[in-house]
Design an enzyme around this catalytic site. Structure first.
Site, PDB file in Angstrom:
ATOM      1  N   HIS A   1       0.850  -1.187   0.000  1.00 37.12           N
ATOM      2  CA  HIS A   1       0.000   0.000   0.000  1.00 37.12           C
ATOM      3  C   HIS A   1       0.886   1.237   0.000  1.00 37.12           C
ATOM      4  O   HIS A   1       1.790   1.369   0.828  1.00 37.12           O
ATOM      5  CB  HIS A   1      -0.894   0.003   1.233  1.00 37.12           C
ATOM      6  CG  HIS A   1      -1.740   1.241   1.354  1.00 37.12           C
ATOM      7  ND1 HIS A   1      -2.737   1.544   0.465  1.00 37.12           N
ATOM      8  CD2 HIS A   1      -1.699   2.262   2.249  1.00 37.12           C
ATOM      9  CE1 HIS A   1      -3.305   2.688   0.809  1.00 37.12           C
ATOM     10  NE2 HIS A   1      -2.684   3.142   1.885  1.00 37.12           N
TER      11      HIS A   1
ATOM     12  N   LYS B   1      -0.869  10.782   1.030  1.00 36.47           N
ATOM     13  CA  LYS B   1       0.084  10.303   0.009  1.00 36.47           C
ATOM     14  C   LYS B   1      -0.373  10.665  -1.403  1.00 36.47           C
ATOM     15  O   LYS B   1       0.413  11.141  -2.225  1.00 36.47           O
ATOM     16  CB  LYS B   1       0.238   8.779   0.129  1.00 36.47           C
ATOM     17  CG  LYS B   1       0.780   8.305   1.466  1.00 36.47           C
ATOM     18  CD  LYS B   1       0.944   6.804   1.494  1.00 36.47           C
ATOM     19  CE  LYS B   1      -0.362   6.054   1.385  1.00 36.47           C
ATOM     20  NZ  LYS B   1      -1.261   6.287   2.529  1.00 36.47           N
TER      21      LYS B   1
ATOM     22  N   ASP C   1      -2.038   3.846  -4.562  1.00 37.92           N
ATOM     23  CA  ASP C   1      -2.759   2.907  -3.691  1.00 37.92           C
ATOM     24  C   ASP C   1      -2.103   1.535  -3.649  1.00 37.92           C
ATOM     25  O   ASP C   1      -1.649   1.085  -2.611  1.00 37.92           O
ATOM     26  CB  ASP C   1      -4.230   2.792  -4.102  1.00 37.92           C
ATOM     27  CG  ASP C   1      -5.031   2.041  -3.048  1.00 37.92           C
ATOM     28  OD1 ASP C   1      -4.736   2.222  -1.853  1.00 37.92           O
ATOM     29  OD2 ASP C   1      -5.929   1.274  -3.417  1.00 37.92           O
TER      30      ASP C   1
END
Length: 311
Positions: free
Chosen positions: A144, A165, A183
């Site tokens: 991730h 992020k 992701d």
């Protein structure tokens, strides 16, 4: 974060490199498990001590000319010794003329026999095929995070969900850098020192932003905003601000993250409103590059101080 080993079929090579099938049409589902190909030489003269039987076998002009010069009986023995080991397939790069004998052997042993259509040297074809197989067969894991290419440096952005992020990636895209994956980042181990970052097929080109939704960065910002893969050079962890947790030492202690046995330099950047975190990521990328050139700002600074004190 499960390690996954990949496999490639002979049919994959036929499609990827537009190969002509001379024999073994029904065996194109044969699995290839080794990332390097082999060009038999010693095997044709009877030496099999180090014969990598699980690799794709490449026959270039030198090998085919050698076989053509043999008598029918000798050729039968030489080829028979090799096909006996049932390699996944043979690929001929010297055209399909005069290969009746080889075709018959492969039909009998149910081994795919393929021929290149493009005009290129055997070494050129081997280089391309090796590179393809190394990537396809590389051990891989999915993590991730976000993967970016900043100033040509591959960077992982990690942190807890919701830390920002993807928003950081969007800002970096606006500053001219490229998204690789959002992701789900797929990491491939190409060698003990090389880690490749890429996307899974479903998330390619997409960036998910809270409050905005899903964006296709290529459609919005053009092809320059995206690239398929990058070699991972830095692992940056984004964390919440902790008062008095940062220090001002001239040279930070080296830290590393490890993925599939590959060590990657790692740093932590704390987030706070008003802090230019994208700029810090750019600085980290440039600093990493300078280090690869053998330069350390801290070492230069200390040498200046030492030179001044000696005067």
């Amino acid at each position: 974060m499960n390690l996954e080993m990949k496999k490639v079929t002979v049919g994959t090579l036929v499609e990827k490199f537009s190969l002509k099938v001379l024999a073994g049409q029904d065996q194109l589902g044969q699995m290839i498990t080794q990332p390097r190909v082999h060009r038999p030489g010693l095997e044709f003269v009877g030496h099999f001590d180090f014969f990598p039987t699980e690799r794709v076998q490449i026959l270039g002009r030198k090998e085919i000319n050698y076989l053509h010069k043999l008598t029918k009986e000798e050729r039968k023995v030489r080829i028979g010794n090799i096909v006996h080991y049932h390699p996944p397939c043979f690929i001929v790069t010297a055209g399909d003329q005069g290969l009746t004998y080889l075709t018959q052997h492969c039909i009998e042993e149910k081994i795919p026999l393929l021929v290149t259509k493009k005009v290129e040297t055997t070494s050129e074809f081997i280089t391309k095929l090796d590179a393809f197989l190394v990537k396809k067969l590389a051990p891989e894991i999915a993590i991730h995070g976000v993967c970016m290419n900043v100033f040509g440096v591959g960077i992982l952005l990690r942190g807890h969900s919701g830390v920002g992020k993807s928003e950081m990636a969007h800002t970096l895209i606006g500053r001219g850098h490229r998204l690789v994956a959002d992701d789900i980042v797929v990491l491939k181990k190409l060698s003990p020192q090389t880690l490749l970052g890429t996307h899974d097929d479903n998330t390619a080109q997409f960036l998910a932003l809270r409050s905005i939704g899903l964006l296709n960065v290529v459609r919005m910002y053009g092809q320059k905003a995206y690239q398929e893969e990058t070699r991972i050079a830095l692992d940056i962890k984004l964390t919440k601000w902790q008062k008095d947790a940062l220090n001002n030492e001239l040279e930070q202690e080296a830290h590393y993250s490890e993925y599939m046995g590959v060590k990657v330099p790692s740093i932590e950047i704390q987030l706070q409103p008003g802090r230019d975190v994208p700029g810090l990521i750019e600085a980290a990328a440039n600093n990493w590059y300078l280090r690869q050139q053998g330069y350390s700002a801290a070492e230069e600074f200390m040498s200046r101080i030492e030179a001044e004190t000696e005067e």
